[in-house]
Write an enzyme that holds these catalytic residues in place. Structure first.
Site, PDB file in Angstrom:
ATOM      1  CE  LYS A  15     -12.017  -8.263 -11.606  1.00 36.72           C
ATOM      2  NZ  LYS A  15     -12.092  -9.543 -10.934  1.00 36.72           N
ATOM      3  CB  SER A  31     -10.796  -7.274  -3.425  1.00 39.86           C
ATOM      4  OG  SER A  31      -9.747  -7.654  -4.231  1.00 39.86           O
ATOM      5  CG  HIS A  76     -15.489  -8.114  -1.632  1.00 37.53           C
ATOM      6  ND1 HIS A  76     -15.081  -7.362  -0.572  1.00 37.53           N
ATOM      7  CD2 HIS A  76     -14.369  -8.677  -2.123  1.00 37.53           C
ATOM      8  CE1 HIS A  76     -13.776  -7.463  -0.423  1.00 37.53           C
ATOM      9  NE2 HIS A  76     -13.319  -8.264  -1.360  1.00 37.53           N
TER      10      HIS A  76
HETATM   11  P1  NAD Z   1      -6.203 -15.937  -9.014  1.00 33.21           P
HETATM   12  O1  NAD Z   1      -5.111 -15.369  -9.816  1.00 33.21           O
HETATM   13  O2  NAD Z   1      -5.929 -17.006  -8.028  1.00 33.21           O
HETATM   14  O3  NAD Z   1      -7.330 -16.509  -9.980  1.00 33.21           O
HETATM   15  C1  NAD Z   1      -7.768 -15.875 -11.138  1.00 33.21           C
HETATM   16  C2  NAD Z   1      -8.204 -16.961 -12.098  1.00 33.21           C
HETATM   17  O4  NAD Z   1      -8.869 -16.364 -13.185  1.00 33.21           O
HETATM   18  C3  NAD Z   1      -7.029 -17.753 -12.672  1.00 33.21           C
HETATM   19  O5  NAD Z   1      -7.272 -19.141 -12.491  1.00 33.21           O
HETATM   20  C4  NAD Z   1      -7.042 -17.378 -14.145  1.00 33.21           C
HETATM   21  O6  NAD Z   1      -6.603 -18.419 -14.985  1.00 33.21           O
HETATM   22  C5  NAD Z   1      -8.499 -17.056 -14.358  1.00 33.21           C
HETATM   23  N1  NAD Z   1      -8.740 -16.202 -15.508  1.00 33.21           N
HETATM   24  C6  NAD Z   1      -8.058 -15.109 -15.893  1.00 33.21           C
HETATM   25  N2  NAD Z   1      -8.582 -14.610 -17.034  1.00 33.21           N
HETATM   26  C7  NAD Z   1      -9.619 -15.411 -17.369  1.00 33.21           C
HETATM   27  C8  NAD Z   1     -10.531 -15.420 -18.430  1.00 33.21           C
HETATM   28  N3  NAD Z   1     -10.495 -14.495 -19.391  1.00 33.21           N
HETATM   29  N4  NAD Z   1     -11.476 -16.377 -18.466  1.00 33.21           N
HETATM   30  C9  NAD Z   1     -11.512 -17.329 -17.507  1.00 33.21           C
HETATM   31  N5  NAD Z   1     -10.662 -17.361 -16.475  1.00 33.21           N
HETATM   32  C10 NAD Z   1      -9.714 -16.433 -16.406  1.00 33.21           C
HETATM   33  O7  NAD Z   1      -6.895 -14.689  -8.310  1.00 33.21           O
HETATM   34  P2  NAD Z   1      -7.829 -14.652  -7.013  1.00 33.21           P
HETATM   35  O8  NAD Z   1      -7.019 -14.345  -5.841  1.00 33.21           O
HETATM   36  O9  NAD Z   1      -8.712 -15.832  -7.028  1.00 33.21           O
HETATM   37  O10 NAD Z   1      -8.693 -13.348  -7.312  1.00 33.21           O
HETATM   38  C11 NAD Z   1      -9.755 -13.359  -8.229  1.00 33.21           C
HETATM   39  C12 NAD Z   1     -10.622 -12.152  -7.995  1.00 33.21           C
HETATM   40  O11 NAD Z   1     -11.113 -12.170  -6.670  1.00 33.21           O
HETATM   41  C13 NAD Z   1      -9.942 -10.812  -8.170  1.00 33.21           C
HETATM   42  O12 NAD Z   1     -10.859  -9.887  -8.720  1.00 33.21           O
HETATM   43  C14 NAD Z   1      -9.596 -10.419  -6.751  1.00 33.21           C
HETATM   44  O13 NAD Z   1      -9.484  -9.038  -6.570  1.00 33.21           O
HETATM   45  C15 NAD Z   1     -10.802 -10.946  -6.021  1.00 33.21           C
HETATM   46  N6  NAD Z   1     -10.605 -11.187  -4.594  1.00 33.21           N
HETATM   47  C16 NAD Z   1      -9.474 -11.764  -4.148  1.00 33.21           C
HETATM   48  C17 NAD Z   1      -9.309 -11.997  -2.787  1.00 33.21           C
HETATM   49  C18 NAD Z   1      -8.070 -12.668  -2.275  1.00 33.21           C
HETATM   50  O14 NAD Z   1      -7.865 -12.666  -1.056  1.00 33.21           O
HETATM   51  N7  NAD Z   1      -7.249 -13.269  -3.112  1.00 33.21           N
HETATM   52  C19 NAD Z   1     -10.326 -11.630  -1.896  1.00 33.21           C
HETATM   53  C20 NAD Z   1     -11.498 -11.066  -2.392  1.00 33.21           C
HETATM   54  C21 NAD Z   1     -11.614 -10.850  -3.747  1.00 33.21           C
END
Ligand code: NAD
Length: 733
Positions: free
Chosen positions: A421, A443, A464
């Site tokens: 991040k 999250s 969020h």
């Molecule tokens: P995910 O693994 O599906 O997606 C993450 C994406 O980020 C991937 O496509 C990856 O290639 C990309 N990525 C990683 N490093 C990168 C970079 N340096 N530059 C550009 N892209 C990059 O994960 P997710 O479930 O979508 O979660 C993403 C965020 O959302 C996290 O912070 C998570 O905590 C939050 N979140 C997730 C949920 C859930 O239910 N999955 C709910 C709320 C919040």
């Protein structure tokens, strides 16, 4: 006639047109003044031999949203006043008469001897659709905006102005009950096929067609007032009726667990009403309506799901001094599960989207999600191919951060890793304009900590989302220690533009919703470890009013994610911060048995292909003890599952994470489905009374341990007889 809310004119053929058009309001609503004027219109039409009949239409884009619910709240206050002054019986009598005014007015219209036709364009819901149902003829505009329906059940009420009786006389009883229970908005063609309306026509022809119907001698007698009228399903006490009512009762129980008095009132009103002539049937409906209006459930649901939600949607928590921002172009970094959803909802709201991932292929994959979602809409007839083309053209998939340069807002949804991040924050801030707000969708990571990687921490905020983004209506806006007002205001403007409901939460581990959810899931795990049969845990969750049991919920979120969060919490806060039994259970499920949840079709449940999920039989072997189901107190299980969440919500108030009770209530229902009939996690306490709630929690604490400990703010409230809403109002004054 001297009218304020209607225009009334009669044409050369003697056909009157009453155009409902309330001054100074964007939407017509039913108020006491509207009822008075409508009564005068009915008298005028009935009393003038030169008038053949009357068309009712709207002068606004929509017909009407129905009754003004604050007026119904006023009825409750009036009841309390009369009760104090004249006693309960007099108060109830006055309340009954007042609450059935609309029903009597519609019946007066229906039996006036002159034909009335409703010409409806746009939204026509609740009491307004009941008005249309009382008209002898109904015609709808065949456009995309027109919707009719009786959504009262969604705020703990039911259609009490004849809706239950007229709908049940227009269609098969099973269909009528479904319509009344679901409260859905119905499109024109569907409404016609259901028999709810007579005709559908182009919007600019509906009034003329309605007049034509009157001119051609349309009948002023409703079908149910014709002697020998037979309801579509026949008599209640008949072999056909016996096929309907026992299952209807069972479905009611399965769907509501008897938590929704309004749903039961629908069932009884239709059951009793169908056995009576219309006037008596309406009186029966009115009796049930007056009773339901006074239930805690209706008060709680109206407050949270109508009033508070409306206020939050309109920006109740938006910093007032910041000028509104129009977000034209939004950057989304991370095109995974969440980022893809955020890109879709933004593009769907008309914004340009730059969707960035590590490679163009990954970004394109995220964009493809939008393609899938709109294609599903197209197959349901809710969108056209051209909509999909236009929406996809607004999403630019890329791996080049430079493409973010003229975005008005950037939201990151990359891996949940502070290092990743931080790197992304640096790369984004290097290209975006100096005033642009940066939001993280983390999250679990506190926003204040993430903001340290930002060169402009006052412009750093949490937005969020919940998954799946396109379905979940709640968005938590996280105010970090350094977040400025402009960042909060921009985040709120964005959430408003994508038509979701925002709550503003101060930074804390798990923010608001996930803290409560984790408490719910932990309670399910504790019960399992105590030896409660898993099916009983799940049933207790649903009986308590939750949409799914705690084990199901854990499967949806993923068990490995739960384990990861527990380990991260332990690493940061020490071993005492996690429950050792839960840790052991999750470790066994994830690491020994490879059970990750729904995502690998193996969690607390098995997910066989083409068959319903079922609890994994191996859970028995993970239970150190097993209780005799007959010895388990189900009421206590239900209490535990709600109380543990409500206590967590109360703690967030005590800690200043939540600063407005409306946000905890709305957030708990929209975010994780907290038993809606309670009005939300804090209303659950307020309506029970802090003292009674604290007594309940103390009992559970003595038996089940310190997670049921009562926070100081709530203890104080129990002593003073205070409420969360009362205290918030005092602070605001
Ligand atoms: P995910 O693994 O599906 O997606 C993450 C994406 O980020 C991937 O496509 C990856 O290639 C990309 N990525 C990683 N490093 C990168 C970079 N340096 N530059 C550009 N892209 C990059 O994960 P997710 O479930 O979508 O979660 C993403 C965020 O959302 C996290 O912070 C998570 O905590 C939050 N979140 C997730 C949920 C859930 O239910 N999955 C709910 C709320 C919040």
């Amino acid at each position: 006639m001297n009218l304020t809310n209607f225009r009334f004119e009669t044409d050369a053929d003697g056909i009157a047109l009453a155009t409902w058009d309330m001054p100074g309001r964007s939407m017509n609503v039913i108020t006491p003044e509207v009822m008075d004027e409508l009564a005068r219109i009915v008298d005028a039409v009935a009393g003038d031999a030169a008038i053949k009949g009357c068309v009712i239409a709207s002068g606004k884009d929509n017909f009407s949203g129905g009754a003004d619910l604050t007026m119904l709240q006023g009825l409750g206050r009036e009841y309390e006043r009369l009760k104090a002054e004249q006693g309960e019986e007099a108060a109830m009598r006055a309340f009954f008469e007042e609450s059935r005014r609309l029903s009597l007015l519609y019946r007066k219209l229906e039996t006036s001897g002159k034909p009335f036709a409703a010409a409806v364009a746009g939204v026509c819901l609740g009491g307004a659709f009941e008005l249309a149902l009382a008209c002898h003829h109904r015609i709808l505009a065949d456009d995309d905006r027109t919707r009719v329906g009786l959504p009262e059940i969604k705020v703990g009420l039911f259609p009490g102005a004849g809706g239950t009786q007229r709908v049940a006389r227009l269609m098969q009883t099973g269909d009528a009950l479904q319509m009344l229970f679901k409260g859905e908005q119905i499109r024109p063609l569907m409404a016609r096929n259901m028999g709810l309306v007579h005709a559908v026509a182009p919007k600019d022809e509906i009034v003329a067609k309605a007049k034509e119907w009157i001119r051609a001698g349309g009948s002023a007698v409703a079908p149910w007032d014709v002697p020998k009228f037979k309801a579509p399903s026949g008599k209640v006490y008949s072999p056909a009726g016996m096929m309907i009512w026992p299952p209807a009762n069972a479905i009611y129980r399965r769907e509501t667990h008897d938590n929704y008095p309004a749903a039961k009132a629908i069932l009884t009103s239709v059951y009793e009403g169908l056995q009576l002539p219309m006037d008596l049937a309406l009186k029966v409906e009115s009796r049930h309506f007056a009773r339901i209006l006074r239930t805690t459930e209706a008060a709680a649901m109206i407050r949270t799901l109508f009033i508070s939600m409306g206020e939050l949607n309109k920006g109740a928590r938006r910093p007032k001094d910041v000028a509104p921002t129009a977000i034209r172009k939004v950057g989304v970094v991370g095109a995974g599960f969440m980022g893809a959803g955020v890109a879709y909802v933004s593009a769907n709201a008309g914004m340009e989207v730059v969707l960035i991932d590590q490679s163009v292929e990954a970004a394109e994959k995220g964009k493809a999600y939008a393609h899938t979602l709109v294609t599903n809409q197209i197959s349901k007839g809710r969108a056209k191919t051209a909509d999909r083309d236009a929406l996809l053209a607004r999403i630019h998939a890329s791996a080049d951060y430079a493409d973010l340069k003229d975005c008005d807002l950037v939201i990151e949804a990359v891996f949940e890793d502070p290092k990743v991040k931080a790197e992304v924050i640096g790369k984004v801030e290097a290209v975006i304009g100096p005033d642009v707000i940066f939001a993280s969708n983390t999250s679990t990571l506190p926003i204040t900590g993430l903001a340290k990687a930002s060169g402009r921490p006052e412009q750093f905020v949490g937005i969020h989302f919940f998954s799946p983004v396109e379905k979940m209506m709640l968005v938590e806006i996280i105010r970090g220690g350094t977040t400025g007002e402009r960042a909060v205001a921009t985040a709120l403007d964005y959430v408003r533009a994508i038509k979701k409901t925002p709550i503003v939460v101060n930074d804390s581990r798990g923010f608001f919703a996930n803290r409560c959810v984790l408490a719910y899931v932990l309670e399910g795990h504790k019960m399992l470890l105590e030896g409660v049969p898993p099916a009983m845990i799940e049933a207790a969750g649903r009986m308590a009013g939750m949409p799914v049991g705690p084990l199901s919920l854990n499967d949806e979120v993923a068990l490995d994610l739960g384990l990861k969060i527990a380990r991260a919490t332990e690493a940061q806060l020490g071993a005492d911060a996690v429950d050792p039994g839960q840790m052991k259970l999750l470790t066994a499920l994830v690491e020994t048995h490879g059970r990750l949840g729904r995502k690998n079709k193996k969690g607390f449940y098995d997910y066989p292909e083409g068959a319903p999920k079922r609890l994994w039989p191996g859970l028995r072997d993970l239970q150190p003890a097993r209780l005799d189901p007959d010895a388990v107190d189900v009421e206590e299980l239900k209490h535990r599952l709600l109380v543990v969440q409500a206590l967590e919500a109360a703690r967030t108030v005590g800690e200043g994470v939540i600063t407005d009770p409306r946000e905890a209530d709305v957030g708990s229902i929209l975010g994780f489905g907290f038993a809606p009939f309670t009005g939300g996690a804090l209303s659950y306490i307020d309506f029970m009374g802090a003292k009674a709630f604290v007594d309940l929690a103390h009992g559970l604490e003595a038996k089940h341990g310190p997670r049921f400990g009562v926070p100081d703010n709530l203890l104080r409230m129990a002593e003073t007889g205070g409420t969360f809403y009362g205290e918030a109002a005092q602070q605001a004054a």
